[in-house]
Design an enzyme around this catalytic site. Sequence first.
Site, PDB file in Angstrom:
ATOM      1  N   LYS A 178     -31.960  31.425  21.401  1.00 55.34           N
ATOM      2  CA  LYS A 178     -30.724  30.906  21.988  1.00 55.34           C
ATOM      3  C   LYS A 178     -29.664  30.911  20.900  1.00 55.34           C
ATOM      4  CE  LYS A 178     -29.476  27.040  25.014  1.00 55.34           C
ATOM      5  NZ  LYS A 178     -28.933  27.732  26.176  1.00 55.34           N
TER       6      LYS A 178
HETATM    7  N1  PPE Z   1     -30.620  31.241  30.878  1.00 53.86           N
HETATM    8  C1  PPE Z   1     -29.538  31.136  30.076  1.00 53.86           C
HETATM    9  C2  PPE Z   1     -28.785  32.349  29.717  1.00 53.86           C
HETATM   10  C3  PPE Z   1     -29.172  29.874  29.574  1.00 53.86           C
HETATM   11  O1  PPE Z   1     -28.128  29.777  28.776  1.00 53.86           O
HETATM   12  C4  PPE Z   1     -29.898  28.730  29.962  1.00 53.86           C
HETATM   13  C5  PPE Z   1     -29.510  27.377  29.450  1.00 53.86           C
HETATM   14  C6  PPE Z   1     -31.019  28.896  30.807  1.00 53.86           C
HETATM   15  C7  PPE Z   1     -31.350  30.166  31.241  1.00 53.86           C
HETATM   16  C8  PPE Z   1     -31.899  27.734  31.187  1.00 53.86           C
HETATM   17  O2  PPE Z   1     -32.634  27.262  30.084  1.00 53.86           O
HETATM   18  P1  PPE Z   1     -33.112  25.750  29.934  1.00 53.86           P
HETATM   19  O3  PPE Z   1     -31.883  24.925  29.678  1.00 53.86           O
HETATM   20  O4  PPE Z   1     -34.044  25.763  28.798  1.00 53.86           O
HETATM   21  O5  PPE Z   1     -33.776  25.365  31.197  1.00 53.86           O
HETATM   22  N2  PPE Z   1     -28.126  27.181  29.278  1.00 53.86           N
HETATM   23  C9  PPE Z   1     -27.654  26.052  28.498  1.00 53.86           C
HETATM   24  C10 PPE Z   1     -26.201  26.213  28.116  1.00 53.86           C
HETATM   25  C11 PPE Z   1     -25.199  26.048  29.192  1.00 53.86           C
HETATM   26  C12 PPE Z   1     -23.794  25.980  28.653  1.00 53.86           C
HETATM   27  O6  PPE Z   1     -22.856  26.162  29.439  1.00 53.86           O
HETATM   28  O7  PPE Z   1     -23.613  25.693  27.459  1.00 53.86           O
HETATM   29  C13 PPE Z   1     -27.926  24.738  29.204  1.00 53.86           C
HETATM   30  O8  PPE Z   1     -28.206  24.701  30.389  1.00 53.86           O
HETATM   31  O9  PPE Z   1     -27.862  23.716  28.513  1.00 53.86           O
END
Ligand code: PPE
Length: 309
Positions: A157
Amino acid sequence: MQATEKIWRNGSFIPWDDAQVHVLTHALHYGTGVFEGIRAYATPKGTAVFRLNAHLERLRRSAALYEMEIGLSTPELAAAIHETIASNGVGSCYVRPIVFRGYGEMGLFALNNPVDVAIAVWPWGAYLGEEALEAGVRCKVSSFRRYGPNTMPPAAKASGQYINSVLAKHEATRSGYDEAILLNEQGFVADGSGENVFVARDGVLYTPPTSDSCLPGITRESVIQMAQSLGYDVRVATLVRSDLYFADEAFLCGTAAEVTPIASVDGQEIGGRGPITKQIQEVFFATVEGRDERFAEFLEYPVTATVGT
Ligand code: PPE
């Protein structure tokens, strides 16, 4: 965004407004940061952080990929996060730890630049709007593709990779949609701009494998377990865009987005929150709010020092 009082930075608390960086910060120019998005929820037993250790493990992996030394153990980071939440007096909040290459040298060789670690917390309501939790969001399959594993590993990330999501999000909103869904370089469904994707068809749930370039979402993994406990067959399978169009139900999930139904994709109606999505939402919110013991281990509380035995 709603400011809070203090930000944890490299071991101490500083006022929110003082958490600044130099304009020649390496991460600002080259995206050399890694971060997490985490949520804390007010529960009857106090504020709990949802799957904190899983998030910190992912942060550690992301930092290792870009050769950044965090300088703190996972329990130390966890303690710093709990402390940042407590000292800002916020109950339910979003937590953003970031590890980034700071000011020092220019150029792509980053290893001589200092590594900065910061943790901010602030109240962040429903990511895609409160009404979307029931009505769902209108998604557009982006014309921008998700980068492949040999471009920027989607399993990490990293800050820089989010410019891909920004392009997709802007295109989607400019075109009158709420959210973008990205296909990978092969044309298979990867994930949303900031969420993982699930579809339901004939009572079976499907979500793309991480090898199709989605972030290994912690909410995704939690939702898989929750859906299985509800008796659903969950399959991690490659999806094409028509699987989205032909879904009986579909939803996005992520830390920020929680569990948000998809109303339509490219104008093809799916129909908002269906019964399976509703059931999963119920387990998810009951879990994070501490009302359901089935997944109690997902809620992580501050470790309180005990004196004696
Ligand atoms: N895909 C992407 C591309 C992504 O950024 C997130 C989280 C997810 C899937 C889901 O991952 P998880 O949070 O581990 O379930 N995106 C983060 C950032 C959002 C933002 O606008 O900043 C979040 O949800 O915190």
